[in-house]
Each structure stands twice: as structure tokens, then as C-alpha cells.
Design a protein around this motif. Structure first.
Motif, short mmCIF file in Angstrom:
data_model
loop_
_atom_site.label_atom_id
_atom_site.label_comp_id
_atom_site.label_asym_id
_atom_site.label_seq_id
_atom_site.Cartn_x
_atom_site.Cartn_y
_atom_site.Cartn_z
N GLY A 49 23.98 -46.44 -23.15
CA GLY A 49 22.73 -46.82 -23.39
C GLY A 49 21.88 -46.15 -24.63
O GLY A 49 20.93 -46.57 -24.90
N TRP A 50 22.78 -45.57 -25.34
CA TRP A 50 22.07 -44.59 -26.44
C TRP A 50 21.86 -45.45 -27.79
O TRP A 50 20.78 -45.35 -28.33
CB TRP A 50 23.01 -43.43 -26.77
N GLN A 51 22.83 -46.35 -27.92
CA GLN A 51 22.64 -47.34 -29.12
C GLN A 51 21.58 -48.29 -28.76
O GLN A 51 21.42 -48.93 -27.83
CB GLN A 51 24.20 -48.13 -29.24
N GLY A 52 20.74 -48.32 -29.79
CA GLY A 52 19.71 -49.09 -29.98
C GLY A 52 18.49 -48.45 -29.42
O GLY A 52 17.47 -49.41 -29.33
N THR A 53 18.60 -47.35 -28.87
CA THR A 53 17.19 -46.73 -28.55
C THR A 53 16.35 -46.27 -29.36
O THR A 53 16.75 -45.89 -30.52
CB THR A 53 17.86 -45.36 -27.54
N SER A 54 15.09 -46.62 -29.18
CA SER A 54 13.97 -46.37 -30.05
C SER A 54 13.45 -44.96 -29.86
O SER A 54 12.46 -44.78 -29.25
CB SER A 54 12.91 -47.33 -30.05
N VAL A 55 14.30 -43.93 -30.25
CA VAL A 55 14.03 -42.26 -29.59
C VAL A 55 12.68 -42.07 -30.28
O VAL A 55 11.69 -41.48 -29.49
CB VAL A 55 15.17 -41.52 -30.24
N LYS A 56 12.33 -42.10 -31.77
CA LYS A 56 11.09 -41.70 -32.33
C LYS A 56 9.99 -42.22 -31.62
O LYS A 56 9.09 -41.61 -31.33
CB LYS A 56 11.06 -41.97 -33.86
N SER A 57 9.86 -43.56 -31.50
CA SER A 57 8.63 -44.14 -31.15
C SER A 57 8.51 -43.65 -29.54
O SER A 57 7.29 -43.61 -29.14
CB SER A 57 8.69 -45.83 -31.16
N GLN A 58 9.39 -43.75 -28.96
CA GLN A 58 9.32 -43.58 -27.22
C GLN A 58 8.82 -42.05 -27.15
O GLN A 58 8.04 -41.74 -26.39
CB GLN A 58 10.79 -43.94 -26.36
N LEU A 59 9.50 -41.12 -27.77
CA LEU A 59 9.17 -39.69 -27.92
C LEU A 59 7.78 -39.39 -28.14
O LEU A 59 7.06 -38.39 -27.65
CB LEU A 59 10.30 -38.91 -28.18
N GLU A 60 7.59 -40.18 -29.14
CA GLU A 60 6.07 -39.74 -29.85
C GLU A 60 4.98 -40.12 -28.81
O GLU A 60 4.17 -39.67 -28.64
CB GLU A 60 5.74 -40.38 -31.10
N ALA A 61 5.42 -41.27 -28.14
CA ALA A 61 4.18 -41.86 -27.46
C ALA A 61 4.27 -41.07 -26.05
O ALA A 61 3.31 -40.81 -25.49
CB ALA A 61 4.74 -43.25 -26.72
N ALA A 62 5.46 -40.38 -25.68
CA ALA A 62 5.67 -39.54 -24.25
C ALA A 62 4.98 -38.07 -24.61
O ALA A 62 4.23 -37.59 -23.66
CB ALA A 62 7.03 -39.52 -23.99
N THR A 63 5.09 -37.65 -25.68
CA THR A 63 4.66 -36.39 -26.11
C THR A 63 3.51 -36.16 -27.04
O THR A 63 2.73 -35.05 -26.95
CB THR A 63 5.51 -35.56 -26.87
N GLY A 64 3.12 -37.00 -27.77
CA GLY A 64 2.03 -36.90 -28.68
C GLY A 64 2.28 -35.98 -29.95
O GLY A 64 1.39 -35.73 -30.71
N LEU A 65 3.60 -35.64 -30.07
CA LEU A 65 4.08 -35.10 -31.05
C LEU A 65 4.71 -35.80 -32.17
O LEU A 65 5.35 -36.83 -31.81
CB LEU A 65 4.79 -34.12 -30.73
N GLN A 66 5.11 -35.39 -33.24
CA GLN A 66 5.79 -36.00 -34.21
C GLN A 66 7.19 -35.75 -34.10
O GLN A 66 7.58 -34.58 -33.74
CB GLN A 66 5.69 -35.28 -35.80
N VAL A 67 7.97 -36.68 -34.28
CA VAL A 67 9.55 -36.69 -33.83
C VAL A 67 10.21 -37.32 -34.85
O VAL A 67 9.77 -38.48 -35.40
CB VAL A 67 9.76 -37.70 -32.65
#
Length: 295
Positions: A81-99
Motif C-alpha cells: 500500500g505504500w506505492q501511490g501514497t501522498s505522504v506529504k499532503s496527508q501528514l501535513e494535514a494530520a500534523t500541521g507541520l511541514q513535511v
């Protein structure tokens, strides 16, 4: 002082660190890799943020290919499930921090340029010789990602056309000949026996056995280092770098083969070229991922 979370995602474990802006490690721990990966990763990051509320960003280095601009994992077949994951946008939304996210070998290279043995060099190629053969390109202090996040995939330069089948589906890739996996195959082919145990030699013992005069080990060492020198020479012909940094698990035994590699590279050089050993070991990916935010 800025505090950044550095995350190094491997196939079997994830290393986390909290790193200061000048590279000091304030906290450091490792957990097993679990899949599906993203929800597990987000859960861990949320815990870090609670424990370190003054975090200023999250840097992630991962196996596979990454579009660093969009923060999407574009290629990774082993982690479910890792391929295709939008890691930056999802984690930024979840944390409010720059990723920021990039390939793990690129992050290791960035650590060496910013903090390690490649400081002061403008054009650096970092080679990570472990289970496979990874590469990171840092030119003028910046990671060269390529158009699709695939730059630096040194292990998939074809060394022997129509050679051994690689996991990428092509034949003859460099990492089939220059890697820990390659050493294991060569040991089997040459029937290298460890005199101390009477059993087939292990890759981590191969270069020591060669230094001690074991004939089959010497043959394997010769094949491995000749191929390694050709890889370095080919990279120089294309990139004209001024420094090559060599790290990874196989490099842990470099005391037993470093001078021999330099001898084999020397007649293949097209221009002056420095070869240096990496300063950082397993922490390189974690440190380099934090450097993504400091940049």
C-alpha cells in the motif's frame, strides 16, 4: 533551537530521530515496519509531536522512488500500500507541520554532504552498498531527483547486458554484481569455505578471509571490486563528480578492501576524483531526512 523529526523507512524497520538544526541527535529509536504503512506511520508521528510539541517539521527518507515535489511515493513493490501514497499532503494535514520526503539513499547522501565526509565538495555521488546498490546525487548542495524521482538509481544501471535477472525485471543490473546479495551468490559460485567453521563463508567474512589468503575468497573479491570500479568509472563519465562517498553494510568491512578498490579505480579515471568512506552508518538516512527540512 529548531527540532526536526527525521524518519528512515526500511523494509523491516523504521528509525526515528529528533534532530537539531546543526545535526545533533536529541532522541533516536527504532520500531519494526508494519503494513499497511501509512496509518501506522501517521500514528507514530502524532506520538512524536505530543512528546516534542516544539517540532518545526518532519523529514522522511524511504525505500523506493519518490516525487519529492508532490511528496508521493511513485514506486515501491515490497511495502504493501505504500506505492501511490501522498505522504506529504496527508501528514501535513494530520500534523500541521511541514513535511518533506525523498528516497533513503538520497537522504543518506545529503547527510554526508551537510555533516559528514563530503563537506566542501560541490558534486557528490554517494553509493550505498548493502543488500542492493543505492545511489544519491548531490550537486551544489541539492538532491538531484530527476523528472520522476528516479535519479540516482545506480543499482539499475545495466552492467552486463543480458546478464542476471534483477528484481526490477531487467537483466544485468549493477546491483546483481555489486551488493551484499551479489557477494552471497559469488561465494556460492566459488564454493568459498570459512576455514574457521568449515561452512560456507558469510558475506561479512568474505573480505577478511581474502586478506587471510583463502583462494576462493580472493577470487570473489577480485570479481566484486573490478565490477565496482567499472560502476564508479561509468558514473564519472556521465556526471563528472568530484567526490564519491561509499557507505552501506558492505562498507563496514572496507578496511580489508579499500586500498584495492582505489587501485582498480585509478586507471579508469577520466578526471581527478576523490573516493571517501562514509562517516555515518545506520543513522545516515535518519539524519539526512531531517536535513530535508533544514534545507
Amino acid at each position: 533551537m529548531k527540532k526536526i523529526a527525521g524518519v528512515d523507512i526500511g523494509g523491516t524497520k523504521i528509525r526515528f530521530g529528533v534532530v537539531g538544526e546543526t545535526g545533533e541527535v536529541l532522541a533516536d529509536w527504532t520500531i519494526p515496519t508494519k503494513t499497511p504503512l501509512y496509518p501506522y506511520l501517521e500514528e507514530q508521528i502524532i506520538k512524536i509531536k505530543k512528546n516534542f510539541p516544539d517540532l518545526t517539521g518532519i523529514g522522511i527518507g524511504t525505500r523506493g522512488m519518490v516525487d519529492a515535489e508532490t511528496g508521493v511515493v511513485t514506486f515501491e513493490k515490497e511495502l504493501e500500500g505504500w506505492q501511490g501514497t501522498s505522504v506529504k499532503s496527508q501528514l501535513e494535514a494530520a500534523t500541521g507541520l511541514q513535511v518533506e520526503i525523498n528516497n533513503d539513499a538520497n537522504c543518506a547522501a545529503l547527510a554526508e554532504v551537510r555533516l559528514g565526509s563530503a563537506q566542501g565538495y560541490r558534486r557528490v555521488v554517494c553509493l550505498t552498498v548493502g543488500t542492493g546498490l543505492g545511489g544519491g546525487l548531490i550537486f551544489d548542495g541539492k538532491i538531484m531527483n530527476g523528472s520522476h524521482g528516479g535519479a540516482g538509481e545506480v543499482g539499475h544501471m545495466i552492467l552486463y547486458p543480458n546478464g542476471l535477472l534483477c528484481g526490477c525485471g531487467r537483466k544485468g543490473c549493477s546491483e546483481q554484481y555489486v551488493s551484499g546479495t551479489a557477494l552471497r551468490r559469488l561465494i556460492q559460485e566459488e564454493h568459498v569455505i570459512n576455514p574457521g567453521t568449515g561452512e560456507t563463508a558469510l558475506p561479512q567474512d568474505l573480505f577478511r578471509l581474502a586478506a587471510e589468503g583463502v583462494a576462493g575468497a580472493i577470487t570473489v573479491r577480485e570479481r566484486f571490486l573490478c565490477d565496482f570500479a567499472i560502476v564508479i568509472s561509468s558514473l564519472q563519465a556521465v556526471l563528472d563528480m568530484d567526490c564519491v562517498i561509499i557507505g552501506g553494510g558492505v562498507a563496514d568491512s572496507a578496511d580489508d578492501w579499500w586500498e584495492l578498490l582505489l587501485e582498480k579505480v585509478e586507471p579508469l579515471k577520466l578526471k581527478p576524483l576523490e573516493l571517501k568512506r562514509a562517516v555515518f552508518g545506520n543513522e545516515a538516512g535518519m539524519l539526512g531526512s531531517a536535513m530535508l527540512i533544514i534545507d
